[in-house]
Design a protein around this motif. Structure first.
Motif, PDB file in Angstrom:
ATOM      1  N   ARG A   1       0.822  -1.220   0.000  1.00  0.00           N
ATOM      2  CA  ARG A   1       0.000   0.000   0.000  1.00  0.00           C
ATOM      3  C   ARG A   1       0.856   1.270   0.000  1.00  0.00           C
ATOM      4  NH1 ARG A   1      -0.888  -1.765   5.556  1.00  0.00           N
ATOM      5  NH2 ARG A   1      -0.020  -0.223   7.004  1.00  0.00           N
ATOM      6  N   ARG A   2       2.173   1.078  -0.160  1.00  0.00           N
ATOM      7  CA  ARG A   2       3.128   2.194  -0.242  1.00  0.00           C
ATOM      8  C   ARG A   2       3.050   3.102   0.987  1.00  0.00           C
ATOM      9  NH1 ARG A   2       3.070   3.961  -6.689  1.00  0.00           N
ATOM     10  NH2 ARG A   2       3.574   1.873  -7.490  1.00  0.00           N
ATOM     11  N   ASP A   3       2.967   2.470   2.124  1.00  0.00           N
ATOM     12  CA  ASP A   3       2.924   3.183   3.402  1.00  0.00           C
ATOM     13  C   ASP A   3       4.353   3.248   3.944  1.00  0.00           C
ATOM     14  OD1 ASP A   3       2.673   3.995   6.038  1.00  0.00           O
ATOM     15  OD2 ASP A   3       0.772   2.939   6.332  1.00  0.00           O
ATOM     16  N   ARG A   4       5.010   4.384   3.744  1.00  0.00           N
ATOM     17  CA  ARG A   4       6.426   4.496   4.085  1.00  0.00           C
ATOM     18  C   ARG A   4       6.660   4.518   5.597  1.00  0.00           C
ATOM     19  NH1 ARG A   4       9.285   5.658  -0.454  1.00  0.00           N
ATOM     20  NH2 ARG A   4      10.999   6.765   0.554  1.00  0.00           N
ATOM     21  N   LEU A   5       5.689   5.006   6.348  1.00  0.00           N
ATOM     22  CA  LEU A   5       5.829   5.033   7.797  1.00  0.00           C
ATOM     23  C   LEU A   5       5.926   3.617   8.357  1.00  0.00           C
ATOM     24  CD1 LEU A   5       5.807   6.318  10.608  1.00  0.00           C
ATOM     25  CD2 LEU A   5       3.299   6.386  10.467  1.00  0.00           C
ATOM     26  N   TYR A   6       4.952   2.767   8.005  1.00  0.00           N
ATOM     27  CA  TYR A   6       4.950   1.417   8.566  1.00  0.00           C
ATOM     28  C   TYR A   6       5.982   0.519   7.887  1.00  0.00           C
ATOM     29  CZ  TYR A   6       1.239   2.331  11.781  1.00  0.00           C
ATOM     30  OH  TYR A   6       0.533   2.835  12.841  1.00  0.00           O
ATOM     31  N   GLU A   7       6.374   0.857   6.676  1.00  0.00           N
ATOM     32  CA  GLU A   7       7.503   0.156   6.074  1.00  0.00           C
ATOM     33  C   GLU A   7       8.764   0.426   6.904  1.00  0.00           C
ATOM     34  OE1 GLU A   7      10.069  -0.057   1.877  1.00  0.00           O
ATOM     35  OE2 GLU A   7       8.280   1.218   2.018  1.00  0.00           O
ATOM     36  N   GLY A   8       8.947   1.693   7.299  1.00  0.00           N
ATOM     37  CA  GLY A   8      10.097   2.042   8.126  1.00  0.00           C
ATOM     38  C   GLY A   8      10.046   1.379   9.492  1.00  0.00           C
ATOM     39  N   ARG A   9       8.877   1.358  10.119  1.00  0.00           N
ATOM     40  CA  ARG A   9       8.757   0.734  11.442  1.00  0.00           C
ATOM     41  C   ARG A   9       9.022  -0.766  11.374  1.00  0.00           C
ATOM     42  NH1 ARG A   9       3.347   3.731  13.975  1.00  0.00           N
ATOM     43  NH2 ARG A   9       4.336   5.773  14.314  1.00  0.00           N
ATOM     44  N   ALA A  10       8.503  -1.412  10.325  1.00  0.00           N
ATOM     45  CA  ALA A  10       8.730  -2.848  10.173  1.00  0.00           C
ATOM     46  C   ALA A  10      10.210  -3.141   9.914  1.00  0.00           C
ATOM     47  CB  ALA A  10       7.876  -3.397   9.035  1.00  0.00           C
ATOM     48  N   LEU A  11      10.851  -2.321   9.085  1.00  0.00           N
ATOM     49  CA  LEU A  11      12.276  -2.508   8.815  1.00  0.00           C
ATOM     50  C   LEU A  11      13.108  -2.289  10.076  1.00  0.00           C
ATOM     51  CD1 LEU A  11      12.625  -0.780   5.336  1.00  0.00           C
ATOM     52  CD2 LEU A  11      13.120  -3.172   5.843  1.00  0.00           C
ATOM     53  N   ALA A  12      12.712  -1.323  10.900  1.00  0.00           N
ATOM     54  CA  ALA A  12      13.428  -1.086  12.159  1.00  0.00           C
ATOM     55  C   ALA A  12      13.333  -2.309  13.068  1.00  0.00           C
ATOM     56  CB  ALA A  12      12.862   0.146  12.854  1.00  0.00           C
ATOM     57  N   CYS A  13      12.147  -2.924  13.122  1.00  0.00           N
ATOM     58  CA  CYS A  13      11.973  -4.137  13.927  1.00  0.00           C
ATOM     59  C   CYS A  13      12.806  -5.286  13.359  1.00  0.00           C
ATOM     60  CB  CYS A  13      10.496  -4.511  13.977  1.00  0.00           C
ATOM     61  SG  CYS A  13      10.128  -5.929  15.038  1.00  0.00           S
ATOM     62  N   LEU A  14      12.793  -5.440  12.037  1.00  0.00           N
ATOM     63  CA  LEU A  14      13.582  -6.503  11.407  1.00  0.00           C
ATOM     64  C   LEU A  14      15.076  -6.289  11.641  1.00  0.00           C
ATOM     65  CD1 LEU A  14      11.747  -6.982   7.986  1.00  0.00           C
ATOM     66  CD2 LEU A  14      11.986  -8.669   9.813  1.00  0.00           C
ATOM     67  N   ALA A  15      15.511  -5.037  11.572  1.00  0.00           N
ATOM     68  CA  ALA A  15      16.931  -4.747  11.817  1.00  0.00           C
ATOM     69  C   ALA A  15      17.321  -5.171  13.225  1.00  0.00           C
ATOM     70  CB  ALA A  15      17.201  -3.265  11.606  1.00  0.00           C
ATOM     71  N   HIS A  16      16.443  -4.923  14.181  1.00  0.00           N
ATOM     72  CA  HIS A  16      16.746  -5.309  15.555  1.00  0.00           C
ATOM     73  C   HIS A  16      16.766  -6.827  15.701  1.00  0.00           C
ATOM     74  CE1 HIS A  16      17.308  -4.863  19.750  1.00  0.00           C
ATOM     75  NE2 HIS A  16      16.118  -5.335  20.079  1.00  0.00           N
ATOM     76  N   CYS A  17      15.837  -7.506  15.010  1.00  0.00           N
ATOM     77  CA  CYS A  17      15.848  -8.979  15.021  1.00  0.00           C
ATOM     78  C   CYS A  17      17.150  -9.504  14.434  1.00  0.00           C
ATOM     79  CB  CYS A  17      14.662  -9.521  14.224  1.00  0.00           C
ATOM     80  SG  CYS A  17      13.039  -9.192  14.949  1.00  0.00           S
ATOM     81  N   ASP A  18      17.556  -8.937  13.305  1.00  0.00           N
ATOM     82  CA  ASP A  18      18.810  -9.359  12.670  1.00  0.00           C
ATOM     83  C   ASP A  18      19.999  -9.121  13.594  1.00  0.00           C
ATOM     84  OD1 ASP A  18      17.562 -10.144  10.308  1.00  0.00           O
ATOM     85  OD2 ASP A  18      17.651  -8.132   9.464  1.00  0.00           O
ATOM     86  N   LEU A  19      19.953  -8.029  14.338  1.00  0.00           N
ATOM     87  CA  LEU A  19      21.039  -7.719  15.271  1.00  0.00           C
ATOM     88  C   LEU A  19      21.144  -8.808  16.342  1.00  0.00           C
ATOM     89  CD1 LEU A  19      23.063  -5.341  15.724  1.00  0.00           C
ATOM     90  CD2 LEU A  19      21.445  -4.475  17.409  1.00  0.00           C
ATOM     91  N   GLN A  20      19.993  -9.271  16.838  1.00  0.00           N
ATOM     92  CA  GLN A  20      20.003 -10.305  17.872  1.00  0.00           C
ATOM     93  C   GLN A  20      20.567 -11.626  17.347  1.00  0.00           C
ATOM     94  OE1 GLN A  20      19.231  -9.299  20.990  1.00  0.00           O
ATOM     95  NE2 GLN A  20      19.055  -7.381  19.868  1.00  0.00           N
ATOM     96  N   LEU A  21      20.303 -11.924  16.069  1.00  0.00           N
ATOM     97  CA  LEU A  21      20.750 -13.191  15.488  1.00  0.00           C
ATOM     98  C   LEU A  21      22.094 -13.061  14.780  1.00  0.00           C
ATOM     99  CD1 LEU A  21      17.362 -14.549  14.080  1.00  0.00           C
ATOM    100  CD2 LEU A  21      18.546 -15.230  16.174  1.00  0.00           C
ATOM    101  N   SER A  22      22.764 -11.922  14.985  1.00  0.00           N
ATOM    102  CA  SER A  22      24.093 -11.685  14.399  1.00  0.00           C
ATOM    103  C   SER A  22      24.073 -11.715  12.875  1.00  0.00           C
ATOM    104  CB  SER A  22      25.114 -12.702  14.927  1.00  0.00           C
ATOM    105  OG  SER A  22      25.390 -12.458  16.291  1.00  0.00           O
ATOM    106  N   ARG A  23      22.953 -11.299  12.304  1.00  0.00           N
ATOM    107  CA  ARG A  23      22.926 -11.055  10.862  1.00  0.00           C
ATOM    108  C   ARG A  23      23.205  -9.566  10.694  1.00  0.00           C
ATOM    109  NH1 ARG A  23      17.893 -15.023  10.466  1.00  0.00           N
ATOM    110  NH2 ARG A  23      16.751 -13.229  11.243  1.00  0.00           N
ATOM    111  N   LEU A  24      24.446  -9.203  10.961  1.00  0.00           N
ATOM    112  CA  LEU A  24      24.775  -7.790  11.153  1.00  0.00           C
ATOM    113  C   LEU A  24      24.716  -6.987   9.866  1.00  0.00           C
ATOM    114  CD1 LEU A  24      27.639  -8.186  13.749  1.00  0.00           C
ATOM    115  CD2 LEU A  24      25.293  -7.484  14.147  1.00  0.00           C
ATOM    116  N   ARG A  25      25.124  -7.575   8.752  1.00  0.00           N
ATOM    117  CA  ARG A  25      25.078  -6.815   7.491  1.00  0.00           C
ATOM    118  C   ARG A  25      23.636  -6.559   7.078  1.00  0.00           C
ATOM    119  NH1 ARG A  25      29.792  -9.639   7.405  1.00  0.00           N
ATOM    120  NH2 ARG A  25      31.627  -8.397   6.815  1.00  0.00           N
ATOM    121  N   ARG A  26      22.777  -7.544   7.302  1.00  0.00           N
ATOM    122  CA  ARG A  26      21.360  -7.333   7.004  1.00  0.00           C
ATOM    123  C   ARG A  26      20.765  -6.321   7.978  1.00  0.00           C
ATOM    124  NH1 ARG A  26      17.432 -12.455   7.005  1.00  0.00           N
ATOM    125  NH2 ARG A  26      19.087 -13.208   5.622  1.00  0.00           N
ATOM    126  N   ALA A  27      21.153  -6.417   9.245  1.00  0.00           N
ATOM    127  CA  ALA A  27      20.680  -5.442  10.230  1.00  0.00           C
ATOM    128  C   ALA A  27      21.115  -4.039   9.839  1.00  0.00           C
ATOM    129  CB  ALA A  27      21.227  -5.795  11.617  1.00  0.00           C
TER     130      ALA A  27
END
Length: 532
Positions: free
Chosen positions: A39-65
């Protein structure tokens, strides 16, 4: 999925992180990301990406994070979500620091600190200062890192919230353990562990009062593992092997909860290497040190891998193997060079994204400007430059029907007398110039709130806003005189121009169309009078 349901799903993702279920948190955040992108919602795209980045950080997927946090920070900055932007910048800083991109780490953390100071969300300031400390820490600027961690802890105390400052206090313990390793390499002497012990006592006190709550969600597993690692390191460095062995077992149980190799695996290998060294099994210690490096590299924690090279080089020196020590330091230099190259490439990509975003923003501005220009042109008469019939219709549609004398709306229909004669005898070019002059004269004769438009051909209209019939009549008389008295000879010898005006005032309950029709009828009355 609506915005409210998006928030609920992201809240469930955060709760999963708190419980250490990073895979479930990742699954939920991806759901929000997919729908937000559709739906091209940049706000919630950003919030979801921020959550995914934090998940990646926990699992040591640092480049993806790192990649997801960069994208999230950009989208959240566009969407003016400052709180979520601070969180994504903190994640970006942490990932960049672990990858060895120290300049980007410090810049992102400083920006997070600056943004957090203008927000009412109390937990964001200590979080931003904590990750500024992490950035300085992996830059090996221990003094500024220590100051940032201590300030973060002070801010948590000042907030008087339910959570305690466990995260910055654990980072202070991490700093002391790393400083111990660095001093041991530089001096070949065994530094004191008393400050590390003091930091660990602070952590125990906070854990007893507040539990394992940390500034960033999902850090429980890391926090408990690090407590056991640092307690075990301190015990090993002081020769307390019973305590070290017990802490190692606890550490294994917590670290295994991620079910994969993470940076905590590298931390456990460091701990094991120090235990082997304390037991004077130098060969095993060096082997475990290299396993630490391999685990850190697999977890993409380049900064921790660099620390591993220092630890192994120190062990090789103590074994008396100078060649092995030199080889280890050479590998460290090669790793640092590779990190610099990667960091430069990352900054180039970030700059390219910023340029693309700037170009996109400039393109949008140009489109908006062009749209406004086209809108203006669509409402403007191309010959005279005054409003056209479309502009008049828009103006009329916004007005209510007349309300008698109280409305004080007057309309004048104006027509150029014998305009066909002007075109036939003086040319259409002269006729066009006559229309331009008439338009200028009419526009210059009315008041600021009045509206002048060209209907078609040689017909014009004036809407008088809040004018009595007498006031409007006076203006119309002045317009007729101004047109007749213009120096038409300067356009064409023998040229003379006059206008006919039909002026009417609105009546109660009368529509604008009826008022215009009465004005048009009155204009023809004036034209017949002029001809007579």
């Amino acid at each position: 999925m609506t915005e409210t349901s998006d928030d609920l799903v992201l809240l469930r993702a955060q709760e999963a992180l708190e419980q250490g279920d990073v895979e479930q948190a990742t699954f939920l955040a991806r759901q929000v990301l997919k729908l937000a992108q559709e739906r091209r919602d940049r706000l919630y795209e950003g919030r979801a990406l921020a959550c995914l980045a934090h998940c990646d950080l926990q699992l040591s997927r640092l480049r993806r994070a790192h990649h997801n946090a960069q994208r999230a920070a950009h989208l959240l900055r566009e969407s003016q979500d400052r709180g979520a932007e601070v969180m994504s910048l903190a994640t970006l800083s942490s990932a960049a620091a672990c990858l060895g991109h120290v300049d980007e780490a410090v810049e992102s953390a400083l920006l997070a600190v600056s943004l957090s100071e203008g927000l009412a969300l109390e937990h964001l300031q200590p979080l931003a200062h904590n990750y500024l400390g992490v950035a300085f820490f992996w830059c090996q600027d221990f003094a500024r890192a220590e100051a940032a961690f201590e300030h973060s802890a002070d801010l948590v105390y000042a907030c008087d919230g339910a959570a305690g400052p466990l995260q910055p206090l654990l980072n202070l313990a991490f700093l002391e353990a790393s400083r111990f390793a660095a001093l041991r390499f530089d001096t070949t002497l065994a530094p004191s562990v008393e400050k590390l012990r003091s930091r660990l006592l602070d952590c125990d006190d906070i854990s007893g009062r507040h539990g394992d709550d940390t500034l960033m969600p999902g850090m429980t597993v890391a926090a408990r593992t690090l407590v056991h690692v640092f307690n075990g390191l301190a015990a090993a460095w002081q020769g307390d092997m019973d305590t070290a062995s017990a802490e190692l077992m606890w550490c294994d149980g917590w670290e295994a909860r991620y079910g994969r190799t993470t940076w905590l695996t590298a931390m456990r290998r460091w701990f094991e290497a120090e235990v082997a060294w304390a037991c004077q099994d130098f060969t095993l210690a060096a082997a475990l040190g290299r396993e630490m490096i391999a685990a850190a590299a697999q977890a993409e924690h380049e900064a921790l891998a660099g620390l591993g090279h220092i630890i192994v080089a120190t062990m090789e020196r103590c074994r008396g193997d100078s060649r092995a020590e030199a080889d280890e330091l050479r590998r460290l230099m090669q790793r640092e060079q590779a990190i610099r190259v990667e960091a430069l490439a990352s900054r180039e990509r970030a700059a390219e994204r910023q340029l693309q975003a700037r170009a996109s923003a400039e393109h949008i501005v140009r489109l908006e400007s062009r749209s406004r220009m086209l809108e203006r042109l669509s409402l403007e008469d191309s010959l005279t430059g005054i409003p056209n019939r479309r502009a008049l219709d828009r103006r009329l549609s916004s007005r209510k029907p007349g309300a008698g004398a109280a409305d004080q709306t007057c309309v004048a229909l104006i027509d150029v007398d014998r305009f066909k004669h002007i075109n036939d005898n003086f040319s259409h070019h002269v006729g066009d110039r006559v229309l331009k002059v008439v338009a200028d004269v009419l526009s210059g004769s009315v008041r600021a709130g009045d509206f002048v438009a060209r209907l078609a051909g040689d017909e014009f209209v004036v809407l008088f806003g809040q004018a009595t019939l007498a006031d409007a009549q006076q203006i119309c008389t002045r317009m007729k005189a101004a047109v007749q008295g213009y120096g038409w000879d300067g356009i064409a010898p023998g040229l003379a121009v006059s206008i006919s005006v039909g002026l009417e005032q609105a009546r109660a309950g009368e529509s604008m169309q009826v008022l215009l029709q009465r004005s048009d009828n009155q204009m023809y009355v004036d034209k017949r009078r002029t001809r007579a």
